[in-house]
Motif scaffolding. Structure first.
Motif, PDB file in Angstrom:
ATOM      1  N   GLU A 227       0.920  -1.225  -0.208  1.00  0.00           N
ATOM      2  CA  GLU A 227      -0.179  -0.289   0.184  1.00  0.00           C
ATOM      3  C   GLU A 227       1.237   1.449   0.285  1.00  0.00           C
ATOM      4  O   GLU A 227       0.485   2.489  -0.137  1.00  0.00           O
ATOM      5  CB  GLU A 227      -0.665  -0.281   1.111  1.00  0.00           C
ATOM      6  CG  GLU A 227      -1.966  -1.111   1.586  1.00  0.00           C
ATOM      7  CD  GLU A 227      -2.586  -1.698   2.577  1.00  0.00           C
ATOM      8  OE1 GLU A 227      -3.870  -0.348   1.717  1.00  0.00           O
ATOM      9  OE2 GLU A 227      -2.563  -1.868   3.293  1.00  0.00           O
ATOM     10  N   LEU A 228       2.561   1.275  -0.286  1.00  0.00           N
ATOM     11  CA  LEU A 228       3.284   2.586  -0.281  1.00  0.00           C
ATOM     12  C   LEU A 228       4.078   2.097  -1.379  1.00  0.00           C
ATOM     13  O   LEU A 228       4.353   1.678  -1.564  1.00  0.00           O
ATOM     14  CB  LEU A 228       3.657   2.072   1.388  1.00  0.00           C
ATOM     15  CG  LEU A 228       3.712   1.561   2.549  1.00  0.00           C
ATOM     16  CD1 LEU A 228       4.782   1.507   3.626  1.00  0.00           C
ATOM     17  CD2 LEU A 228       2.811   2.178   3.577  1.00  0.00           C
ATOM     18  N   SER A 229       3.932   3.884  -0.952  1.00  0.00           N
ATOM     19  CA  SER A 229       5.595   3.872  -2.527  1.00  0.00           C
ATOM     20  C   SER A 229       6.284   3.510  -1.964  1.00  0.00           C
ATOM     21  O   SER A 229       7.055   3.615  -1.267  1.00  0.00           O
ATOM     22  CB  SER A 229       5.188   5.783  -2.798  1.00  0.00           C
ATOM     23  OG  SER A 229       5.796   6.633  -1.730  1.00  0.00           O
ATOM     24  N   GLY A 230       7.584   3.746  -2.930  1.00  0.00           N
ATOM     25  CA  GLY A 230       8.536   2.731  -3.214  1.00  0.00           C
ATOM     26  C   GLY A 230       9.067   3.871  -1.703  1.00  0.00           C
ATOM     27  O   GLY A 230      10.273   3.377  -1.259  1.00  0.00           O
ATOM     28  N   GLY A 231       9.111   5.507  -2.440  1.00  0.00           N
ATOM     29  CA  GLY A 231      10.245   6.061  -1.044  1.00  0.00           C
ATOM     30  C   GLY A 231       9.531   5.587   0.151  1.00  0.00           C
ATOM     31  O   GLY A 231       9.955   6.287   1.507  1.00  0.00           O
ATOM     32  N   GLN A 232       8.259   5.814   0.954  1.00  0.00           N
ATOM     33  CA  GLN A 232       7.989   5.032   2.151  1.00  0.00           C
ATOM     34  C   GLN A 232       8.067   3.944   2.698  1.00  0.00           C
ATOM     35  O   GLN A 232       8.619   3.987   3.337  1.00  0.00           O
ATOM     36  CB  GLN A 232       5.504   5.319   1.868  1.00  0.00           C
ATOM     37  CG  GLN A 232       5.417   6.081   1.945  1.00  0.00           C
ATOM     38  CD  GLN A 232       4.270   6.394   1.583  1.00  0.00           C
ATOM     39  OE1 GLN A 232       3.262   5.338   1.110  1.00  0.00           O
ATOM     40  NE2 GLN A 232       3.114   7.490   1.862  1.00  0.00           N
TER      41      GLN A 232
END
Lengths: 262, 258
Positions: B150-155
């Motif tokens: 559910e998260l972006s790559g950065g997160q």
């Protein structure tokens, strides 16, 4: 070859992931598409190739030397992909078939096209291996992908892309997975071969420094929209759109440069 | 005294025999490397794939056992036994390249971040420590109940950093911690790394082929090639005035912004 993309819009379900994107790559032009992840740059390339994933729907127009590709029958697209458009993607590990020799894969586009004899096919494979500067072309054609380094595998991918002397090359992050020295060699080779072939180029990357070295014109994408375009040097020196400015600032903060940083 | 030292570190890999009568081929991944990392400094090990830089990092943090040579952490020799490794593990946090494969997809963010606390059996209020770590990497506390997909790559990479510092280690080890990320995210994580370093007085060991990253964070550079250190020195000096031809070649190969 001239590539004209007009009002390209890609929807996945009710989400618009590429929104009314237009650009023209003149014959022999060097065109860069840049943007962060999720900007739509890779989907744009897939749409040009007619390789969008299931569930993604493209409207607008993709003209290659005036011939419409968007919505063209798969049979015709397959022919165009093999012979007129060459592609190089990021990961040479997955782009090559681990069970087939390098020579067989280099010659695959030729084999699919025509009635070459076994000897002629092999000779072509050796020629291509030499063209992309693989070591010992006469023997490397009998090797398998796992016996090659990452840089060598990417050379094979470039060789396959160039096999039928395409008029347009599409490259999506072709050197991102490589070491810095290997990247420099592969980019140098790629640059020279594109020039020798007189092919037009669409180059997708998030690396502005790589982009600056290989393309002339650039289109900046953000969340599926084209936000800025222009000559690479000008866009880097004086970005007009906040998104471009942020990309350039981030690149300057993280990339290598004399007299910068700590 | 250095926080982390290596002396004569060597690692050979015996490749499978190709024929019955031939002696097996031995590949020397690391050949007698000496290295000292001082408390509070950031050392970057650079080199191409196959140069031995990741092997060196793995040996230094006890993920692999050397063929010869020793590793000393905080004055104590680190050897293969779990007991001897414990102080090192307790004081080390790790961040790997790919936030997609280094986070267990079946665990929530809170569980992932809390894993070192459980594995190292660290006493105290784990929930509070996890909340603090998420705050340290500037991740919204609401993300604690989410799953990696559910998260972006950065997160995701921030989650990896939170996991690496949750137990307040003294040493942070990163193996290409930013190379899978796009440029904007890289710039943000670079800032994050600088801040974590300052706030927790971290000693940092980075393995990277990314000279951009290295130039912006490292105090000292170690250049490796074919299992050996070919050059080391202050990052500023090595980049401005490289002595070894290989270092020069490496620097010349970096694409630059006009």
């Amino acid at each position: 070859m001239t590539l004209e993309v007009r009002g390209l819009t890609i929807r996945i379900g009710d989400r618009t992931v590429v929104d009314d994107v237009s650009f023209t790559v003149p014959d022999g032009g060097r065109f860069g598409l840049i943007g962060g992840s999720g900007s739509g740059k890779s989907l744009t390339v897939l749409a040009i190739l007619g390789l969008l994933p299931d569930g993604a729907d493209a409207t607008g127009s993709v003209l290659l030397d005036g011939v419409e590709l968007l919505g063209a029958p798969e049979r015709r697209l397959a022919r165009v992909r093999g012979s007129r458009i060459g592609t190089v993607f990021q990961d040479p590990q997955t782009a090559l078939n681990p069970l087939r020799t390098i020579g067989r894969q280099l010659a695959e586009p030729l084999r699919l096209r025509g009635r070459l004899t076994r000897t002629a096919t092999r000779a072509e494979a050796v020629r291509l291996a030499g063209l992309v500067r693989l070591p010992d072309p006469g023997r490397v054609v009998d090797a398998y992908p796992h016996q090659l380094s990452g840089g060598q595998r990417q050379r094979v991918a470039i060789g396959i892309a160039l096999a039928l002397s395409p008029g347009l090359l599409l490259a999506d992050e072709p050197t991102t997975a490589l070491d810095v020295t290997t990247q420099a060699e592969v980019l140098g080779l790629f640059d020279r071969l594109v020039a020798d072939a007189g092919a037009s180029l669409v180059f997708v990357t998030h690396d502005l420094a790589v982009l600056a070295g290989i393309t002339r014109e650039v289109l900046v994408l953000s969340e599926g929209r084209a936000v800025e375009r222009g000559p690479v040097a000008q866009v880097l020196a004086a970005p007009q759109h906040p998104v471009t400015a942020a990309l350039v600032a981030a690149a300057r903060a993280t990339s290598f440069g004399a007299g910068e940083g700590s | 005294m250095s926080l982390l030292s290596a002396r004569g570190l060597t690692r050979d890999h015996r490749l499978p025999r190709r024929t019955l009568f031939e002696a097996p081929v031995v590949r020397h991944a690391l050949r007698g490397v000496d290295l000292d990392v001082e408390q509070g400094e950031t050392v970057a090990v650079i080199g191409e794939s196959g140069s031995g830089k990741s092997t060196l990092a793995r040996l230094l943090i006890g993920l692999d056992v050397p063929t010869a040579g020793t590793v000393t952490f905080d004055g104590r020799t680190v050897s293969g036994s779990d007991r001897a490794l414990r102080p090192l593990r307790r004081d080390t946090g790790m961040v790997f390249q790919d936030p997609y494969s280094s986070l267990d997809p079946r665990m929530t963010v809170a569980r992932i971040v809390g894993e070192p606390l459980r594995a190292l059996r660290i006493p105290g209020d784990h929930r509070a420590m996890i909340t603090a770590a998420l705050e340290d990497v500037r991740l919204d506390a609401a993300l604690a109940a989410r799953y990696p997909h559910e998260l972006s790559g950065g997160q995701r990479q921030r989650v990896a950093f939170a996991r690496a510092i949750v137990h307040r280690p003294r040493l942070l080890v990163g193996d290409e911690p930013m190379s899978a990320l796009d440029v904007t995210v890289r710039a943000q994580l670079l800032k994050l790394l600088a801040r974590l370093r300052r706030e927790f007085d971290l000693t940092v060991l980075l393995v990277s082929h990314d000279l951009g990253l290295v130039q912006h964070v490292a105090d000292r550079l170690v250049v490796m090639r074919e299992g050996r250190i070919v050059e080391q020195g202050s990052a500023e000096r090595v980049l401005r005035d490289p002595q070894h031809p290989y270092t020069r070649e490496l620097i010349a190969a970096v694409p630059r912004l006009p």
